[in-house]
Design a protein around this motif. Structure first.
Motif, PDB file in Angstrom:
ATOM      1  N   VAL A  83       1.128  -1.199  -0.041  1.00  0.00           N
ATOM      2  CA  VAL A  83       0.070   0.118  -0.028  1.00  0.00           C
ATOM      3  C   VAL A  83       0.973   1.250  -0.103  1.00  0.00           C
ATOM      4  O   VAL A  83       0.560   2.113  -0.834  1.00  0.00           O
ATOM      5  N   ARG A  84       1.854   1.354   0.912  1.00  0.00           N
ATOM      6  CA  ARG A  84       2.778   2.477   0.792  1.00  0.00           C
ATOM      7  C   ARG A  84       3.518   2.619  -0.443  1.00  0.00           C
ATOM      8  O   ARG A  84       3.201   3.845  -0.831  1.00  0.00           O
ATOM      9  N   GLN A  85       3.935   1.491  -1.192  1.00  0.00           N
ATOM     10  CA  GLN A  85       4.267   1.736  -2.438  1.00  0.00           C
ATOM     11  C   GLN A  85       3.379   2.517  -3.375  1.00  0.00           C
ATOM     12  O   GLN A  85       3.768   3.253  -4.340  1.00  0.00           O
ATOM     13  N   PHE A  86       2.206   1.947  -3.641  1.00  0.00           N
ATOM     14  CA  PHE A  86       1.171   2.749  -4.352  1.00  0.00           C
ATOM     15  C   PHE A  86       0.886   3.933  -3.980  1.00  0.00           C
ATOM     16  O   PHE A  86       0.672   4.762  -4.541  1.00  0.00           O
TER      17      PHE A  86
ATOM     18  N   VAL B  17      -2.888  -7.924 -12.040  1.00  0.00           N
ATOM     19  CA  VAL B  17      -1.703  -7.529 -12.761  1.00  0.00           C
ATOM     20  C   VAL B  17      -1.768  -6.158 -12.788  1.00  0.00           C
ATOM     21  O   VAL B  17      -0.556  -5.381 -12.393  1.00  0.00           O
ATOM     22  N   GLN B  18      -3.055  -5.274 -13.003  1.00  0.00           N
ATOM     23  CA  GLN B  18      -2.824  -3.921 -13.123  1.00  0.00           C
ATOM     24  C   GLN B  18      -2.502  -3.451 -11.693  1.00  0.00           C
ATOM     25  O   GLN B  18      -1.658  -2.422 -11.454  1.00  0.00           O
ATOM     26  N   GLY B  19      -2.946  -4.091 -10.556  1.00  0.00           N
ATOM     27  CA  GLY B  19      -3.015  -3.708  -9.194  1.00  0.00           C
ATOM     28  C   GLY B  19      -1.394  -3.510  -8.785  1.00  0.00           C
ATOM     29  O   GLY B  19      -0.869  -2.582  -8.273  1.00  0.00           O
ATOM     30  N   ILE B  20      -0.537  -4.756  -9.089  1.00  0.00           N
ATOM     31  CA  ILE B  20       0.689  -4.811  -8.835  1.00  0.00           C
ATOM     32  C   ILE B  20       1.343  -3.941  -9.474  1.00  0.00           C
ATOM     33  O   ILE B  20       2.414  -3.151  -9.194  1.00  0.00           O
ATOM     34  N   ALA B  21       1.134  -3.711 -10.894  1.00  0.00           N
ATOM     35  CA  ALA B  21       1.703  -2.739 -11.765  1.00  0.00           C
ATOM     36  C   ALA B  21       1.618  -1.344 -11.326  1.00  0.00           C
ATOM     37  O   ALA B  21       2.788  -0.605 -11.264  1.00  0.00           O
ATOM     38  N   SER B  22       0.389  -1.037 -10.552  1.00  0.00           N
ATOM     39  CA  SER B  22       0.358   0.209 -10.231  1.00  0.00           C
ATOM     40  C   SER B  22       1.024   0.560  -8.962  1.00  0.00           C
ATOM     41  O   SER B  22       0.961   1.788  -8.492  1.00  0.00           O
ATOM     42  N   THR B  23       1.725  -0.327  -8.420  1.00  0.00           N
ATOM     43  CA  THR B  23       2.640  -0.110  -7.100  1.00  0.00           C
ATOM     44  C   THR B  23       3.802   0.428  -7.544  1.00  0.00           C
ATOM     45  O   THR B  23       4.702   0.999  -6.938  1.00  0.00           O
ATOM     46  N   GLY B  24       4.120   0.498  -8.863  1.00  0.00           N
ATOM     47  CA  GLY B  24       5.373   0.968  -9.499  1.00  0.00           C
ATOM     48  C   GLY B  24       6.539   0.186  -8.969  1.00  0.00           C
ATOM     49  O   GLY B  24       7.393   0.358  -9.617  1.00  0.00           O
ATOM     50  N   LEU B  25       6.532  -0.912  -8.157  1.00  0.00           N
ATOM     51  CA  LEU B  25       7.415  -1.641  -7.625  1.00  0.00           C
ATOM     52  C   LEU B  25       8.756  -0.995  -7.414  1.00  0.00           C
ATOM     53  O   LEU B  25       9.801  -1.253  -7.990  1.00  0.00           O
ATOM     54  N   LYS B  26       8.492  -0.207  -6.637  1.00  0.00           N
ATOM     55  CA  LYS B  26       9.804   0.711  -6.248  1.00  0.00           C
ATOM     56  C   LYS B  26      10.125   0.323  -4.672  1.00  0.00           C
ATOM     57  O   LYS B  26       9.280   0.129  -3.960  1.00  0.00           O
TER      58      LYS B  26
END
Lengths: 275, 313, 427
Positions: A157-160, A266-275
């Motif tokens: 959640v924080r990432q997102f 997939v969209q949801g995980i993509a939206s966290t930007g994965l940083k």
């Protein structure tokens, strides 16, 4: 020329994927095949890939012998209530770490990440003592509350939420909106993709939890499906057909949830930007 | 910001609106983050940190679980350092992690790249690869033990049909860990695939167009564009997979019970056995504390390494 | 947990009164208000059904008392749960416990001393060996409920094929050499393996072989380890040879989760060393072959395994008086008779031991088990009922498994067990 070789490559990849997918599916097919096999066929030295006879006796015996309905209801209750509490608490907490600056923030965040690394077996007994002291043994709450805080969810959640523009929140504050109001009316509607991810994962975890419910729930009527499965599997003479029938029953709701939400996953995980 | 002062401010609010009320509002604004994280902090404290502290306390005791704890000092820790089985279980855990983490991530990445292109039935194939993740570990272990069974399992039956001999999958020390690793891959590949897929989709197409104009081949595109941009996903997966490997329990418990010999005894297995089979809760706790510290150190190293590589980019 | 919110002081008085009444009249004072007691057991379907029947009977006699039974899959899971709940002071009122584990619970005061609840005349009816096995320092901490032992199941069709007639009396039981010869013959005649031994997760069942060969795990006074003796090393080597020679399936070592009864039922092995409680399973599932039961092989001596269970009352029970009464009820002559006949076990009361019991299945096979149970060595009983035996058993499990699956040689195995047994004895 080039287009043709690309097409060939695509076909090869596609074939590889399909063969891989069949291999991945086989164990699940095997659960189903064992579940509908008559008892006499199960231990045959020569195994037929397709059951010679199909029988529903395993499901029927299971239904008669065990409180199957109670197990399903318990699993559903724990998973659904667990999802509500965990997802809400995660969103609130992740939002706070993403958008507020406050003394002790980093320490608290790393402490929470530290909780992710505690193996359950290490704290099983002390956690049991606390749960017993709270009077939660043999209740679904004894499973839900100790597992309600999920470090992984907070982290995601924080990432997102880092990517939600600050200006949006400031504007609302200038309009005199309360913080909780901002969270529910502005932040949450923007967070649908991450909510879908959290719902899927949390549901999956609660639905499949084993080590913890095993010590908290001792009454058969309070069992969840994995505990029931473990019970059948560990019996002096396990009825493998029934074990597999129960495994299949436990699988079905997850399949439905997954098929419904997989598009958002997939969209949801993509939206966290994965940083 | 003392709680007492807030109380006073609150008290005087009705009498003196204006200045004091505004001060209260500022104070309240400062409190809000703490209120928002309070539910999680309370839950973590009650059900994770307090038990961890208690486990630490118990690790200095001899406790059979059913009797009363007795003070032992650091004996459990000195025993741990000298216990060859602890080191073997740690080695097994590392071997398990090394054999499952890189492989499941590599396969996950390959699948993600393959499934990121337009293919017939793409959504369905993706679902199939993800599917095992929704199967509970108990069910996975049960079905794996069932399929790997030497005498009536389907895998050996297939080998016999092909004219090959039976393999003692779960009772030969050389095969038990590989069998366990295969079952693990079955479960974990899907998760890694989904995360990589998500990461691939967030790479802007511009980068690839630029690479094409530069005439980069497929492989060099991967090396210079895709892989570096996937670094955050790789980092996340690495941390999660390593933690997961260090904590694997249900699958081993159901499939091999730690045997044959000690060939699949992981640290967590050994902890469980000490706690519940030989009734040495103090020793089990000492190993637990050690395992926790090891995971913490591993994660910290990965964290630093990724920070450095990011700043190098 | 008891659901009645009786205040502590009132409960104490009540408890005292109940005990007093019971001692004077030999009967239990009736529960004043409804009481619910929890009981943790494990067991096969036939045992579960027999327990339920006894509970229902108790309910008609004492309508105020409800017994809630919690069934675990197996003994290991049951102990894990009971131990955790004992740590949280939430243990079930009553739990099933093997003779091997009574000492562990009694020495930690986790179960109640039953002396005050036991009728001396009734005590005299229990076979002394079992009464002692359920006692700790001379006091009863559990009520013996039944026993069981091991014998040799054989595939009758396969035996006819190789022309072997099994021994018909205990004194004619096969020697080790004869036994392995028959196993080899079975293999030569096409059976994938000769036999299998049911000691998965119960390595202590290896000990009868040690006694057959004239060895012991501990010295006669139980104070020293005796596992490095010549006999012990030879016994390890002999049992290891089963695996080396391929006479038993590799998956039937002591740590495996294999269920050898399946392998016997489907003809993978021609003989199975197992307990009497497998009769219901085989009667139902071994449809393609006929089977019979004969005696365990012997070497210089005969020996078989001490099996069976007792019932104990946990220290967390708020009504130990009623719990003790129920435990006594389960072991009274009538209920013991019904349980062992229905679930295929052996009684532990003298008044039932000479009697021909109406076994529901295969009374012919049960006769073999009854005769075999006379060969349980008393030193074996004293050894496995030591409070610390579970730790020695863990050592046996680990090291024998290494010998059977990983090629650890017999001497090294004995030395490793010795080291751990010494450590346990030193405490």
């Amino acid at each position: 020329m080039k287009a043709r070789s690309t097409a060939q490559a695509t076909t090869a990849i596609w074939l590889g994927l399909v063969i891989g997918a069949l291999l991945m599916l086989f164990p699940i097919y095997w659960i189903a095949a064992t579940a509908v096999r008559p008892r006499t066929e199960i231990f045959d030295a020569v195994i037929s890939l397709v059951p010679a006879h199909v029988t529903w006796e395993n499901f029927i015996y299971l239904w008669r012998r065990q409180p199957l309905l109670a197990w399903m209801t318990n699993s559903l209750f724990i998973a659904i209530v667990g999802v509500f509490i965990t997802v809400f608490a995660n969103l609130l907490c992740g939002y706070t770490f993403a958008k507020f600056k406050f003394p002790g923030r980093n320490i608290l965040f790393f402490a929470i990440l530290g909780a992710l690394m505690i193996p359950i077996q290490v704290i099983l007994v002390p956690e049991f003592l606390i749960t017993a002291w709270l009077g939660l043994l043999n209740t679904p709450w004894g499973v839900i509350l100790p597992r309600a805080a999920e470090a992984f969810g907070i982290f995601m959640v924080r990432q997102f939420m880092v990517s939600i523009p600050d200006e949006l929140l400031e504007a609302a504050r200038l309009d005199g909106a309360g913080e909780f109001h901002i969270f529910t009316r502005i932040v949450l509607p923007l967070s649908r993709p991450i909510i879908a991810v959290l719902v899927i994962f949390t549901f999956m975890w609660r639905w499949n939890d084993f080590a913890w419910p095993l010590v908290v729930l001792t009454d058969h009527e309070q069992y969840t499906l994995p505990l029931g499965l473990n019970l059948l599997r560990g019996e002096v003479n396990p009825e493998w057909g029934q074990v597999m029938a129960l495994a299949l029953i436990g699988l079905a709701p997850m399949l439905i949830i997954f098929l419904l939400f997989q598009r958002y996953l997939v969209q949801g995980i993509a939206s966290t930007g994965l940083k | 910001m003392g709680g007492l002062m807030d109380g006073d401010a609150n008290h005087g609010k009705a009498a003196l609106p204006g200045h004091r009320a505004r001060r209260w509002a500022v104070q309240r604004q400062k409190l809000i983050p703490y209120v928002f994280i309070a539910p999680n902090i309370v839950l973590f404290t009650t059900f994770s940190f307090l038990p961890l502290i208690y486990a630490f306390y118990i690790s200095f005791h001899d406790w059979s679980l059913i009797g009363d704890p007795e003070w032992l000092g650091i004996h459990n820790y000195t025993r741990l350092v000298r216990d060859p089985l602890f080191w073997q279980s740690l080695r097994n855990t590392l071997v398990y992690a090394l054999s499952t983490v890189p492989t499941s991530m590599a396969i996950g990445l390959l699948l993600a790249m393959a499934l990121n292109r337009r293919l017939p039935g793409r959504t369905f194939i993706r679902s199939v690869y993800f599917l095992p993740l929704v199967v509970s570990a108990v069910a996975t272990g049960t079905i794996a033990a069932w399929m790997f069974n030497e005498n009536y399992g389907v895998i050996n039956a297939a080998l016999v049909q092909l004219g090959l001999g039976r393999i003692s999958w779960l009772s030969n020390p050389a095969w038990a860990l590989p069998s366990l690793a295969v079952a693990t891959l079955w479960v974990r590949v899907g998760f890694n695939m989904v995360v990589y897929l998500a990461a691939l989709q967030s790479i802007p197409a511009v980068y690839y167009e630029a690479a094409k104009i530069d005439g980069a081949s497929g492989l060099s595109q991967f090396r210079h564009v895709t892989f570096p941009l996937l670094a955050p996903a790789t980092f996340l997966l690495l941390i999660l997979n390593v933690i997961h490997s260090f904590q694997v329990f249900d699958l081993v418990y159901v499939m091999t019970g730690g045997g044959p010999g000690f060939s699949t005894t992981m640290v967590v297995q050994y902890i469980f056995k000490s706690a519940f089979v030989t009734s040495e809760m103090g020793y089990a706790s000492a190993m637990g504390v050690a395992l926790y510290l090891i995971i913490l150190v591993f994660t910290a190293i990965q964290w630093r390494a990724s920070r450095q590589s990011e700043s190098a980019l | 947990m008891i659901k009645t919110p009786t205040p502590t002081i009132a409960r104490r008085t009540l408890l005292g009164t109940a005990a007093a009444t019971m001692l004077s009249t030999g009967r239990l004072a009736r529960a004043q208000s409804p009481v619910t007691l929890n009981m943790t057991v494990w067991g096969a379907a036939a045992e579960e059904a027999a327990f339920n029947a006894a509970i229902a009977k108790y309910k008609t006699l004492h309508p105020d008392v409800t017994i809630r039974m919690e069934v675990n899959g197996n003994a290991m899971q049951a102990y894990q749960q009971v131990d955790t709940r004992l740590a949280g002071r939430q243990a079930p009122d009553i739990f099933r416990v093997q003779y091997q584990q009574v000492g562990r619970y009694a020495s930690a005061r986790a179960v109640v001393d039953l002396t005050q609840y036991v009728d001396v005349k009734d005590e005299a009816d229990f076979a002394p060996a079992f009464w002692q096995a359920a006692s700790y320092k001379g006091k009863p901490y559990a009520m013996p409920h039944h026993t069981d032992t091991f014998a040799l199941y054989y595939n009758r069709d396969m035996f006819e094929k190789i022309g072997v007639v099994p021994p018909t009396s205990l004194d004619k039981s096969w020697t080790w050499v004869e036994f392995l010869d028959i196993a080899r013959k079975l293999k030569a005649a096409g059976a994938p393996y000769g036999f299998a031994m049911s000691w998965q997760n119960a390595a202590f069942r290896w000990l009868p072989f040690l006694y057959q060969h004239g060895g012991q795990l501990l010295s006669t006074d139980l104070a020293q380890s005796n596992i490095t003796s010549k006999q012990a090393v030879e016994t390890i080597a002999w049992t290891q040879s089963w695996f080396r020679e391929g006479l038993v399936p590799p998956s039937t070592s002591v740590k495996s989760s294999e269920q050898p009864q399946n392998l016997f039922a489907n003809g993978t092995v021609g003989m199975l060393m197992a307990g009497d409680w497998q009769i219901p399973f085989l009667s139902k599932n071994m449809t393609k072959y006929n089977w019979g039961v004969t005696y365990m092989p012997r070497d210089v001596a005969m020996a078989s395994d001490l099996g069976g269970n007792c019932f104990a009352v946990s220290r967390d029970s708020k009504r130990p008086d009623i719990a003790a009464d129920f435990v006594k009820f389960l072991s009274n002559p009538e209920n013991m008779h019904d349980f062992v006949s229905a679930a295929q076990f052996l009684p532990v009361r003298k008044s039932l031991m000479g009697v021909k019991l109406p076994y529901a299945l295969r009374p012919d096979a049960m006769e073999v088990f009854v005769a075999q149970s006379a060969t349980i060595p008393s030193h074996l009983v004293s050894t496995v009922t030591l409070p610390n035996f579970s730790k020695m058993n863990a050592a046996l499990t680990d090291q024998l498994d290494l010998a059977f699956t990983s090629g650890q040689d017999a001497t090294a195995t004995a030395q490793a067990i010795d080291q751990q047994v010494r450590a346990v004895l030193a405490v």
